[in-house]
Design a protein around this motif. Structure first.
Motif, PDB file in Angstrom:
ATOM      1  N   ALA A 527     -33.697   0.211  10.708  1.00 26.66           N
ATOM      2  CA  ALA A 527     -33.504  -0.772   9.647  1.00 26.66           C
ATOM      3  C   ALA A 527     -33.006  -0.058   8.405  1.00 26.66           C
ATOM      4  O   ALA A 527     -33.588   0.935   7.962  1.00 26.66           O
ATOM      5  N   VAL A 528     -31.917  -0.563   7.840  1.00 26.08           N
ATOM      6  CA  VAL A 528     -31.327   0.014   6.634  1.00 26.08           C
ATOM      7  C   VAL A 528     -31.366  -1.042   5.536  1.00 26.08           C
ATOM      8  O   VAL A 528     -30.949  -2.193   5.755  1.00 26.08           O
ATOM      9  N   VAL A 529     -31.854  -0.654   4.356  1.00 24.91           N
ATOM     10  CA  VAL A 529     -31.920  -1.585   3.231  1.00 24.91           C
ATOM     11  C   VAL A 529     -31.050  -1.051   2.103  1.00 24.91           C
ATOM     12  O   VAL A 529     -30.909   0.169   1.929  1.00 24.91           O
ATOM     13  N   THR A 530     -30.459  -1.971   1.326  1.00 30.97           N
ATOM     14  CA  THR A 530     -29.543  -1.606   0.248  1.00 30.97           C
ATOM     15  C   THR A 530     -29.937  -2.345  -1.017  1.00 30.97           C
ATOM     16  O   THR A 530     -30.182  -3.558  -0.987  1.00 30.97           O
ATOM     17  N   ASN A 531     -30.003  -1.603  -2.121  1.00 27.24           N
ATOM     18  CA  ASN A 531     -30.294  -2.199  -3.423  1.00 27.24           C
ATOM     19  C   ASN A 531     -29.000  -2.754  -3.998  1.00 27.24           C
ATOM     20  O   ASN A 531     -28.126  -2.007  -4.447  1.00 27.24           O
ATOM     21  N   LYS A 532     -28.861  -4.066  -4.002  1.00 31.39           N
ATOM     22  CA  LYS A 532     -27.661  -4.730  -4.503  1.00 31.39           C
ATOM     23  C   LYS A 532     -27.793  -5.144  -5.958  1.00 31.39           C
ATOM     24  O   LYS A 532     -26.866  -5.731  -6.522  1.00 31.39           O
ATOM     25  N   GLY A 533     -28.947  -4.889  -6.552  1.00 33.15           N
ATOM     26  CA  GLY A 533     -29.196  -5.343  -7.907  1.00 33.15           C
ATOM     27  C   GLY A 533     -28.745  -4.351  -8.966  1.00 33.15           C
ATOM     28  O   GLY A 533     -28.227  -3.268  -8.676  1.00 33.15           O
ATOM     29  N   ARG A 534     -28.972  -4.699 -10.237  1.00 33.04           N
ATOM     30  CA  ARG A 534     -28.577  -3.874 -11.374  1.00 33.04           C
ATOM     31  C   ARG A 534     -29.645  -2.867 -11.764  1.00 33.04           C
ATOM     32  O   ARG A 534     -29.396  -1.975 -12.586  1.00 33.04           O
ATOM     33  N   PHE A 535     -30.854  -3.027 -11.196  1.00 34.69           N
ATOM     34  CA  PHE A 535     -31.956  -2.161 -11.583  1.00 34.69           C
ATOM     35  C   PHE A 535     -32.464  -1.385 -10.377  1.00 34.69           C
ATOM     36  O   PHE A 535     -32.365  -1.843  -9.230  1.00 34.69           O
ATOM     37  N   ASP A 536     -33.045  -0.235 -10.639  1.00 33.25           N
ATOM     38  CA  ASP A 536     -33.700   0.515  -9.580  1.00 33.25           C
ATOM     39  C   ASP A 536     -34.908  -0.268  -9.080  1.00 33.25           C
ATOM     40  O   ASP A 536     -35.538  -1.037  -9.828  1.00 33.25           O
ATOM     41  N   LEU A 537     -35.241  -0.064  -7.800  1.00 32.73           N
ATOM     42  CA  LEU A 537     -36.354  -0.775  -7.188  1.00 32.73           C
ATOM     43  C   LEU A 537     -37.397   0.226  -6.693  1.00 32.73           C
ATOM     44  O   LEU A 537     -37.059   1.324  -6.234  1.00 32.73           O
ATOM     45  N   THR A 538     -38.663  -0.174  -6.786  1.00 35.58           N
ATOM     46  CA  THR A 538     -39.753   0.579  -6.177  1.00 35.58           C
ATOM     47  C   THR A 538     -40.092  -0.077  -4.845  1.00 35.58           C
ATOM     48  O   THR A 538     -40.465  -1.261  -4.806  1.00 35.58           O
ATOM     49  N   LEU A 539     -39.925   0.646  -3.730  1.00 32.34           N
ATOM     50  CA  LEU A 539     -40.235   0.130  -2.399  1.00 32.34           C
ATOM     51  C   LEU A 539     -41.667   0.513  -2.047  1.00 32.34           C
ATOM     52  O   LEU A 539     -42.009   1.703  -2.031  1.00 32.34           O
ATOM     53  N   GLN A 540     -42.499  -0.498  -1.760  1.00 29.53           N
ATOM     54  CA  GLN A 540     -43.923  -0.247  -1.554  1.00 29.53           C
ATOM     55  C   GLN A 540     -44.306  -0.181  -0.082  1.00 29.53           C
ATOM     56  O   GLN A 540     -44.997   0.731   0.352  1.00 29.53           O
ATOM     57  N   ARG A 541     -43.851  -1.139   0.725  1.00 29.93           N
ATOM     58  CA  ARG A 541     -44.157  -1.151   2.156  1.00 29.93           C
ATOM     59  C   ARG A 541     -43.181  -2.088   2.847  1.00 29.93           C
ATOM     60  O   ARG A 541     -42.503  -2.888   2.197  1.00 29.93           O
ATOM     61  N   PHE A 542     -43.121  -1.978   4.172  1.00 31.38           N
ATOM     62  CA  PHE A 542     -42.234  -2.857   4.918  1.00 31.38           C
ATOM     63  C   PHE A 542     -42.858  -3.196   6.263  1.00 31.38           C
ATOM     64  O   PHE A 542     -43.798  -2.522   6.730  1.00 31.38           O
ATOM     65  N   ALA A 543     -42.320  -4.245   6.897  1.00 28.82           N
ATOM     66  CA  ALA A 543     -42.741  -4.654   8.238  1.00 28.82           C
ATOM     67  C   ALA A 543     -41.519  -5.117   8.997  1.00 28.82           C
ATOM     68  O   ALA A 543     -40.725  -5.923   8.495  1.00 28.82           O
ATOM     69  N   ASP A 555     -44.212   3.895  -2.797  1.00 33.27           N
ATOM     70  CA  ASP A 555     -43.477   3.657  -4.050  1.00 33.27           C
ATOM     71  C   ASP A 555     -42.178   4.457  -4.124  1.00 33.27           C
ATOM     72  O   ASP A 555     -41.818   5.029  -5.157  1.00 33.27           O
ATOM     73  N   LYS A 556     -41.471   4.462  -3.030  1.00 32.22           N
ATOM     74  CA  LYS A 556     -40.162   5.122  -2.987  1.00 32.22           C
ATOM     75  C   LYS A 556     -39.195   4.389  -3.907  1.00 32.22           C
ATOM     76  O   LYS A 556     -39.098   3.158  -3.890  1.00 32.22           O
ATOM     77  N   VAL A 557     -38.473   5.127  -4.745  1.00 35.65           N
ATOM     78  CA  VAL A 557     -37.506   4.527  -5.667  1.00 35.65           C
ATOM     79  C   VAL A 557     -36.142   4.461  -4.984  1.00 35.65           C
ATOM     80  O   VAL A 557     -35.628   5.480  -4.501  1.00 35.65           O
ATOM     81  N   LEU A 558     -35.584   3.255  -4.961  1.00 36.97           N
ATOM     82  CA  LEU A 558     -34.236   3.045  -4.417  1.00 36.97           C
ATOM     83  C   LEU A 558     -33.332   2.680  -5.578  1.00 36.97           C
ATOM     84  O   LEU A 558     -33.442   1.593  -6.169  1.00 36.97           O
ATOM     85  N   ALA A 559     -32.437   3.598  -5.913  1.00 40.51           N
ATOM     86  CA  ALA A 559     -31.573   3.385  -7.073  1.00 40.51           C
ATOM     87  C   ALA A 559     -30.582   2.256  -6.815  1.00 40.51           C
ATOM     88  O   ALA A 559     -30.244   1.928  -5.669  1.00 40.51           O
ATOM     89  N   THR A 560     -30.113   1.656  -7.907  1.00 42.24           N
ATOM     90  CA  THR A 560     -29.162   0.563  -7.786  1.00 42.24           C
ATOM     91  C   THR A 560     -27.911   1.022  -7.040  1.00 42.24           C
ATOM     92  O   THR A 560     -27.386   2.119  -7.262  1.00 42.24           O
ATOM     93  N   GLY A 561     -27.460   0.211  -6.088  1.00 43.61           N
ATOM     94  CA  GLY A 561     -26.278   0.524  -5.297  1.00 43.61           C
ATOM     95  C   GLY A 561     -26.509   1.463  -4.131  1.00 43.61           C
ATOM     96  O   GLY A 561     -25.580   1.716  -3.359  1.00 43.61           O
ATOM     97  N   GLN A 562     -27.739   1.957  -3.986  1.00 45.05           N
ATOM     98  CA  GLN A 562     -28.029   2.921  -2.938  1.00 45.05           C
ATOM     99  C   GLN A 562     -28.664   2.250  -1.725  1.00 45.05           C
ATOM    100  O   GLN A 562     -29.225   1.156  -1.813  1.00 45.05           O
ATOM    101  N   SER A 563     -28.590   2.945  -0.559  1.00 46.72           N
ATOM    102  CA  SER A 563     -29.197   2.468   0.687  1.00 46.72           C
ATOM    103  C   SER A 563     -30.169   3.516   1.199  1.00 46.72           C
ATOM    104  O   SER A 563     -30.072   4.707   0.853  1.00 46.72           O
ATOM    105  N   THR A 564     -31.104   3.069   2.027  1.00 45.62           N
ATOM    106  CA  THR A 564     -32.029   3.996   2.665  1.00 45.62           C
ATOM    107  C   THR A 564     -32.376   3.474   4.040  1.00 45.62           C
ATOM    108  O   THR A 564     -32.401   2.252   4.265  1.00 45.62           O
ATOM    109  N   THR A 565     -32.638   4.379   4.964  1.00 43.67           N
ATOM    110  CA  THR A 565     -33.052   4.020   6.315  1.00 43.67           C
ATOM    111  C   THR A 565     -34.564   4.084   6.394  1.00 43.67           C
ATOM    112  O   THR A 565     -35.167   5.108   6.032  1.00 43.67           O
ATOM    113  N   LEU A 566     -35.178   3.019   6.829  1.00 46.19           N
ATOM    114  CA  LEU A 566     -36.632   2.965   6.926  1.00 46.19           C
ATOM    115  C   LEU A 566     -37.099   3.717   8.157  1.00 46.19           C
ATOM    116  O   LEU A 566     -36.508   3.600   9.239  1.00 46.19           O
TER     117      LEU A 566
END
Length: 705
Positions: A527-543, A555-566
């Motif tokens: 699963a890959v998630v992408t921050n499409k917003g204008r602000f950085d996001l704190t990722l807390q948990r996923f299912a 509390d992984k920080v996902l910067a604006t415009g960036q993607s991460t693989t869970l």
């Protein structure tokens, strides 16, 4: 003589028609509904004369449902089927004002309407594909179905018998038929229970159509034995009823065969063809079409059988859904659940609403507006926030998975949703900032609320100062001081207020389209998630869904415009739910607030703001004659600002300056120069002060020490 012969034949023809009607009235041929015209005499060999109407003969050899052994012409009797997704279905109950049963119950009357259609029977389809099929085959002429509703009821002695209601059938433009039944007291309640809960009701159908009835008719001689009664002196024997061929014919006696054009019924005698209704209409698609009109003329869906046993009143379809246990304990971001018993809608009430953050930013803006009523700064500020439910997406996925197991979901589908609008009967209220005026309205997008906050000059306090205080509360971390009590709407008739809270705070916002996700094929899939917003996001948990196993993201920080693989094996997953929040600094730098709140200064770009100085000292004791005050704005050092002078008799004064509207966020840092005149000479003291945070600079002995 020919004229006499013709007159005699006409008299005989009239006489035989009258006699045949008497024969039918005596129910000697119960499948015949009526005669449709004058009888035709046999043309020889028991054949219809030339030019006779094109109708099937009831005495001919045919397979079941297929009339006529003629190789050139065939007729078939159709089967009947209920219409799927019946658009015409309705069950409308009326409780008339002023009517009551002997035991004090309402008198219910109802109209039931449902559709059915014809279909070529399977065995006829088989015949039509055979080499022996007639060249031309059509449905029997003038088909008109006859419908009755059969509803089983239980008598006081425990016996069960059918309650029969005759219906009216009308053909529709699309080739279907509409059956309408007027149900009386007793039949209404029984039909409702059978159609929505118990099953067992049936639609009984027969078919009237036009045909030729072959009849042997003669006037027996006096003393001649005859097996059946005479009618107007005539003896009749009918051959064929449309269900089976005639095996043998009677010998020709004096008289002859006649052919009567008749309307006949199929089947010729009970039982009719039954279409079990079962629970075909006990589905979500039809629940709202069971309606009742109360004595006061209000029409609404029937909630349950209690609406029929008691006098119906205005009533909500919603009740609290408690069968899943403690909602808050299992799904902490939700307060309660409410079930729409007719619609099957389950409304989940969130614990909190928050400002929406999405791909385009935060749904928060401020407009500066001219305020003619103000004699201080002449302006006011209009904030607009869009708030939405702050719902943990994993809570939501777990609830959606649990809902089909609720007892209320048995035999039906339940639709999970969020509140969609405010309840105007219970006004919302903003708490935590008495200097503001707030208004609430339904949002433009579903499930949202628009909160408007107006801040104006408050007596001697400028609007900018109150705006600065308001923004400080908006950015406060921890327990939010700005919150609203809101009542959301289920429907117009739910009596108790359905209340929740909305928080105006940058640390407690509601995500929307700020995060996208995709399951990427691979070994294993991921699963890959992408921050499409204008602000950085704190990722807390996923299912991963539908598995629902929860993985912490610390509390992984996902910067604006960036993607991460869970980090999880996504085999079998169709989507992923991610709990996240905005990255908001604490405290927020003043100018950074401009990134969170959109300021619209097109109407008012500058506002008048007072710079007030108060000398809270004893001039005589301090030996001070006067204090001359000069101002220099940090953001506009070249802006000329009038000086002012304070004395023992004039300890407070102010000057007005035009400053940019966004000073409400950036502040109005000012260097204040105090030229102090004493009996022994003059000295200068310089202080820094923000006249937005605090519109009055108070000079004390400490200030000038």
């Amino acid at each position: 003589m020919p004229a006499l012969s013709s007159a005699w034949e006409d008299a005989v023809e009239e006489e035989i028609n009258i006699a045949f009607d008497m024969f039918l009235a005596a129910r000697q041929a119960p499948w015949i509904v009526r005669r449709n015209g004058t009888a035709l005499a046999d043309a020889g060999g028991i054949k219809l004369p030339a030019g006779a109407m094109d109708l099937p003969r009831l005495d001919e050899v045919f397979p079941a449902h297929l009339l006529s052994a003629d190789k050139q012409r065939g007729w078939f009797l159709p089967d009947f089927m209920l219409v799927d997704a019946d658009p015409a279905f309705r069950f409308d109950v009326v409780q008339q004002a002023g009517e009551v049963t002997p035991d004090g119950k309402p008198v219910n009357q109802a109209t039931l309407a449902l559709s059915f259609r014809t279909e070529i029977p399977a065995n006829v389809k088989h015949v039509l594909t055979s080499p022996d099929a007639p060249a031309r085959v059509t449905i029997v002429p003038d088909p008109h179905p006859v419908a009755t509703l059969s509803v089983p009821v239980t008598a006081q002695d425990g016996s069960v018998h059918p309650l029969i209601t005759q219906g009216a059938v009308t053909p529709q433009s699309d080739g279907t038929y509409l059956a309408t039944f007027a149900l009386s007291q007793g039949a209404v309640e029984a039909a409702y229970e059978r159609l929505t809960d118990l099953g067992g009701a049936t639609l009984e159908l027969s078919l009237n159509y036009s045909a030729w009835q072959t009849v042997f008719a003669f006037i027996p001689d006096v003393g001649f034995p005859h097996p059946t009664p005479l009618f107007h002196g005539w003896h009749f024997q009918a051959f064929g009823d449309g269900t089976s061929p005639v095996i043998e014919q009677l010998n020709v006696f004096p008289g002859g065969y006649h052919f009567f054009p008749v309307t006949v019924s199929y089947p010729p005698s009970p039982p009719t063809r039954s279409l079990p209704l079962g629970l075909s209409f006990a589905t979500d698609a039809y629940r709202a079409r069971f309606r009742i009109t109360t004595r006061d003329g209000h029409t609404r869906p029937i909630i349950d059988a209690g609406d029929l046993s008691e006098f119906a009143t205005v009533r909500s379809e919603y009740r609290e859904l408690t069968s899943l246990g403690d909602v808050q304990a299992q799904y902490p971001s939700l307060r309660r659940l409410y079930l729409g018993q007719v619609s099957g809608t389950v409304v989940a009430l969130p614990m909190n609403y928050g400002i929406v953050h999405g791909a385009t930013g935060l749904a928060a803006k401020c407009d500066s507006i001219i305020d003619p009523s103000s004699n201080l700064t002449g302006s006011r500020f209009h904030f607009t926030f869009t708030v939405a439910p702050v719902v943990d997406p994993i809570d939501w996925a777990r609830l959606a998975a649990a809902l089909p197991g609720a007892p209320e979901a048995a035999g039906r589908g339940l639709r999970l949703t969020l509140p969609d609008g405010l309840d105007p009967r219970h006004p919302s209220m903003l708490n935590g900032f008495p200097s503001a005026t707030a208004a609430f309205a339904d949002g433009i997008t579903p499930h949202t609320v628009r909160v408007s906050v107006d801040i104006a000059d408050d007596h001697a306090t400028p609007a900018l100062t109150n705006v600065s205080l308001f923004l400080a509360e908006l950015e406060t971390a921890g327990e939010a001081p700005l919150f609203a009590n809101m009542a959301v709407r289920l429907d117009d008739f739910f009596n108790q207020p359905v209340q929740t809270q909305a928080t105006l705070n940058l640390h407690q916002t509601a995500g929307s389209d700020d995060l996208s996700s995709v399951i990427v094929p691979g070994s294993p899939p991921a699963a890959v998630v992408t921050n499409k917003g204008r602000f950085d996001l704190t990722l807390q948990r996923f299912a991963l869904l539908p598995q629902l196993g929860v993985t912490a993201l610390n509390d992984k920080v996902l910067a604006t415009g960036q993607s991460t693989t869970l980090s999880a094996d996504a085999t079998g997953a169709t989507s992923v739910a991610v709990v996240r929040s905005l990255v908001v600094p604490d405290p927020i730098p003043r100018k950074a607030m401009l990134e969170f709140i959109s300021f619209n200064t097109q109407t008012v770009q500058q506002v008048q703001h007072p710079l007030t100085v108060h000398a809270a000292i004893n001039f005589a004791a301090a030996g001070i004659t006067a204090i001359d005050v000069a101002f220099s704005l940090a953001e506009a050092p070249a802006l000329p600002v009038p000086r002012l002078t304070l004395t023992a008799s004039h300890t407070i004064d102010f000057v007005n300056v035009l400053i940019p509207v966004d000073s409400a966020i950036t502040g109005l840092e000012t260097t204040v120069t105090l030229d102090i005149t004493t009996s022994s000479g003059q000295r200068t003291v310089t202080v820094t002060h923000d006249f937005v945070d605090e519109p009055t600079l108070t000079i004390t002995n400490t200030t000038i020490a």
